[in-house]
Design an enzyme around this catalytic site. Sequence first.
Site, PDB file in Angstrom:
ATOM      1  CE  LYS A  39      -1.645   1.544   4.049  1.00 26.28           C
ATOM      2  NZ  LYS A  39      -1.339   2.940   4.400  1.00 26.28           N
ATOM      3  CG  ASN A  40       2.353   2.608   3.542  1.00 20.68           C
ATOM      4  OD1 ASN A  40       1.172   2.896   3.284  1.00 20.68           O
ATOM      5  ND2 ASN A  40       2.772   2.394   4.766  1.00 20.68           N
ATOM      6  CB  CYS A  96      -5.117  10.130  11.767  1.00 23.13           C
ATOM      7  SG  CYS A  96      -3.395   9.712  11.826  1.00 23.13           S
ATOM      8  NE  ARG A 147       0.566  10.826  10.213  1.00 22.70           N
ATOM      9  CZ  ARG A 147       0.130   9.729   9.595  1.00 22.70           C
ATOM     10  NH1 ARG A 147      -1.016   9.206   9.951  1.00 22.70           N
ATOM     11  NH2 ARG A 147       0.811   9.193   8.604  1.00 22.70           N
ATOM     12  CG  ASP A 184       3.434   1.611   9.584  1.00 27.02           C
ATOM     13  OD1 ASP A 184       3.643   1.819   8.375  1.00 27.02           O
ATOM     14  OD2 ASP A 184       3.119   2.509  10.380  1.00 27.02           O
ATOM     15  NE  ARG A 227      -7.340   4.419   5.666  1.00 27.72           N
ATOM     16  CZ  ARG A 227      -6.696   5.422   6.229  1.00 27.72           C
ATOM     17  NH1 ARG A 227      -7.052   5.844   7.429  1.00 27.72           N
ATOM     18  NH2 ARG A 227      -5.711   6.024   5.609  1.00 27.72           N
TER      19      ARG A 227
HETATM   20  C1  EPZ Z   1       4.372   6.962   6.189  1.00 24.90           C
HETATM   21  O1  EPZ Z   1       3.595   8.034   6.679  1.00 24.90           O
HETATM   22  C2  EPZ Z   1       3.452   5.754   6.160  1.00 24.90           C
HETATM   23  N1  EPZ Z   1       2.308   6.021   5.289  1.00 24.90           N
HETATM   24  C3  EPZ Z   1       2.939   5.445   7.565  1.00 24.90           C
HETATM   25  O2  EPZ Z   1       2.167   4.239   7.480  1.00 24.90           O
HETATM   26  C4  EPZ Z   1       4.146   5.185   8.468  1.00 24.90           C
HETATM   27  O3  EPZ Z   1       3.683   4.964   9.790  1.00 24.90           O
HETATM   28  C5  EPZ Z   1       5.074   6.408   8.435  1.00 24.90           C
HETATM   29  O4  EPZ Z   1       5.465   6.691   7.072  1.00 24.90           O
HETATM   30  C6  EPZ Z   1       6.348   6.180   9.255  1.00 24.90           C
HETATM   31  O5  EPZ Z   1       7.018   5.050   8.753  1.00 24.90           O
HETATM   32  C7  EPZ Z   1       2.478   5.949   3.946  1.00 24.90           C
HETATM   33  O6  EPZ Z   1       3.560   5.689   3.452  1.00 24.90           O
HETATM   34  C8  EPZ Z   1       1.255   6.188   3.100  1.00 24.90           C
HETATM   35  P1  EPZ Z   1       6.340  10.412   8.217  1.00 24.90           P
HETATM   36  P2  EPZ Z   1       4.195   9.541   6.633  1.00 24.90           P
HETATM   37  O7  EPZ Z   1       6.236  11.687   7.494  1.00 24.90           O
HETATM   38  O8  EPZ Z   1       5.154   9.669   5.523  1.00 24.90           O
HETATM   39  C9  EPZ Z   1       6.686  13.655  11.623  1.00 24.90           C
HETATM   40  C10 EPZ Z   1       0.309   2.860   7.768  1.00 24.90           C
HETATM   41  O9  EPZ Z   1      -0.096   2.329   8.809  1.00 24.90           O
HETATM   42  N2  EPZ Z   1       6.579  14.655  10.553  1.00 24.90           N
HETATM   43  O10 EPZ Z   1       7.492   9.489   7.903  1.00 24.90           O
HETATM   44  O11 EPZ Z   1       3.058  10.453   6.716  1.00 24.90           O
HETATM   45  C11 EPZ Z   1       5.413  12.836  11.784  1.00 24.90           C
HETATM   46  O12 EPZ Z   1       4.475  13.519  12.597  1.00 24.90           O
HETATM   47  C12 EPZ Z   1       0.764   4.301   7.799  1.00 24.90           C
HETATM   48  O13 EPZ Z   1       0.430   2.285   6.650  1.00 24.90           O
HETATM   49  C13 EPZ Z   1       6.729  16.003  10.869  1.00 24.90           C
HETATM   50  O14 EPZ Z   1       6.939  16.365  12.020  1.00 24.90           O
HETATM   51  O15 EPZ Z   1       4.989   9.589   8.003  1.00 24.90           O
HETATM   52  C14 EPZ Z   1       5.934  11.582  12.439  1.00 24.90           C
HETATM   53  O16 EPZ Z   1       6.097  11.801  13.814  1.00 24.90           O
HETATM   54  C15 EPZ Z   1       0.481   4.964   9.135  1.00 24.90           C
HETATM   55  N3  EPZ Z   1       6.622  16.926   9.870  1.00 24.90           N
HETATM   56  C16 EPZ Z   1       7.311  11.386  11.783  1.00 24.90           C
HETATM   57  O17 EPZ Z   1       7.672  12.665  11.265  1.00 24.90           O
HETATM   58  C17 EPZ Z   1       6.399  16.552   8.570  1.00 24.90           C
HETATM   59  O18 EPZ Z   1       6.341  17.455   7.691  1.00 24.90           O
HETATM   60  C18 EPZ Z   1       7.329  10.376  10.654  1.00 24.90           C
HETATM   61  O19 EPZ Z   1       6.262  10.704   9.778  1.00 24.90           O
HETATM   62  C19 EPZ Z   1       6.251  15.187   8.269  1.00 24.90           C
HETATM   63  C20 EPZ Z   1       6.357  14.250   9.269  1.00 24.90           C
END
Ligand code: EPZ
Length: 419
Positions: free
Chosen positions: A22-23, A115, A120, A306, A398
């Site tokens: 998915k990701n 969420c 996020r 995850d 999802r």
């Molecule tokens: C991806 O989300 C995945 N989703 C998530 O999987 C996964 O948990 C996450 O990466 C971490 O591995 C998809 O790929 C569609 P991040 P993403 O930006 O990219 C902070 C699932 O269950 N952050 O790597 O949105 C954020 O709050 C989902 O399949 C900022 O502070 O996650 C978090 O604490 C859930 N500012 C950390 O970084 C930003 O601009 C990592 O988030 C962006 C992120």
Amino acid sequence: MDKIIVHGGATLAGSVRISGSKNSALPILAATLLTREPCTISRVPDLSDIHYMLTILSELGCEVERASGTVTVKAEKIRTVAPYDIVRKMRASVCILGPLLGREREAMVSLPGGCVIGDRPIDIHLKGFEALGATTLVEEGNVKMRAPNLRGTTVNLRGKFGSTVLGTDNIMMAAVLAEGTTIIDGAAEEPEVVDLANFLIKMGAQIEGAGTRRIIIEGVKELHGAKHEVIPDRIEAGTFLIAGAMAGREVTLTRTNPEHLQSLIVPLTKAGVSITSQADTVTVKSNGTCRPLHLETLPYPGFPTDMQAQVCAMLATTDGISVITENVFPHRFMHVAELKRMGANIELQGPTAIVNGVRKLSGAPVMASDLRASAALLLAGLQAEGTTEVNRVYHIDRGYESIDDKLNSLGAHIERVKA
Ligand code: EPZ
């Protein structure tokens, strides 16, 4: 809303075929916006999140065709304003920002809500876009961007929680059509980022270093259509590994990638779970006991956030004291309250869960809250005494393709009740 009834006590055996990731599929489908030519993506899982992404692409003017696991997208003429009522349903919609900016030099997308796993933010995404020369404006719940001149730059994308996966994807997808060289420091190293980069390279992009902390992109004038098969879903695979460790006799995962699972296989093996792998299969044998674990979630190649909820479910009935610290989404413990309703002994101390293993969980009605927490409750129900009713099952649909059918094919006794 559908619910899933899990009758506990089954022993799992047999083999299960892992779906496409998915990701990986989500950003790759967004990347088809970068060319007017048709792109064909195969091994796309049948999930509601994928449906949302295809709907967004259609709303933006793309021709979208789906034939079972293969999707063809032709973005000949596209709009740059994404519809709120669909974007709000899936936070990952944010990954259309980069391709829209790269292709049309402008974009307007509603801000992703928070969420249940926590806030996020997309501040790091916006920092990257501004470094490339975009002006960004957040108003009325939308992020609006314009970049008449998109110029290569050097930008560090690490935040206080480490790297950002979709942030790295977004900046890469904008930079491939920028003028000049872009260096992304602090890039996410996830296999899904590598898969996206490999697709972009097939489209004619010039990218080096994907899968490391430093990605170098030479902007090109335009990209062409390409065909690509999505990598296996390592989180689905990990979920079935945990199912096998908890309730299995011998479970084999096929069409997976053992290399992507090392951050799970290593700690599980240390805890006494027998896991063997070869080529694209992984086999887990369980004698029902394993030692407690001390884990902390980290960006790849660390232990994946995850998989945190699913491992929590396993440790709930692992004799001894286990400790899990959540460094990526510190509030991602919605599953704990529900596991405690089933008799788990878990204490939360900030971003750390202290799990005192109990002999058995008891089935109970529980509430799914997010994608991975739902999977954890399913796994807990497999091993619990009695029946577990998991409500709000749309969460699980999802991100897992027919997880109930796949578990039943391994010998579980799971019913889906249409509400
Ligand atoms: C991806 O989300 C995945 N989703 C998530 O999987 C996964 O948990 C996450 O990466 C971490 O591995 C998809 O790929 C569609 P991040 P993403 O930006 O990219 C902070 C699932 O269950 N952050 O790597 O949105 C954020 O709050 C989902 O399949 C900022 O502070 O996650 C978090 O604490 C859930 N500012 C950390 O970084 C930003 O601009 C990592 O988030 C962006 C992120």
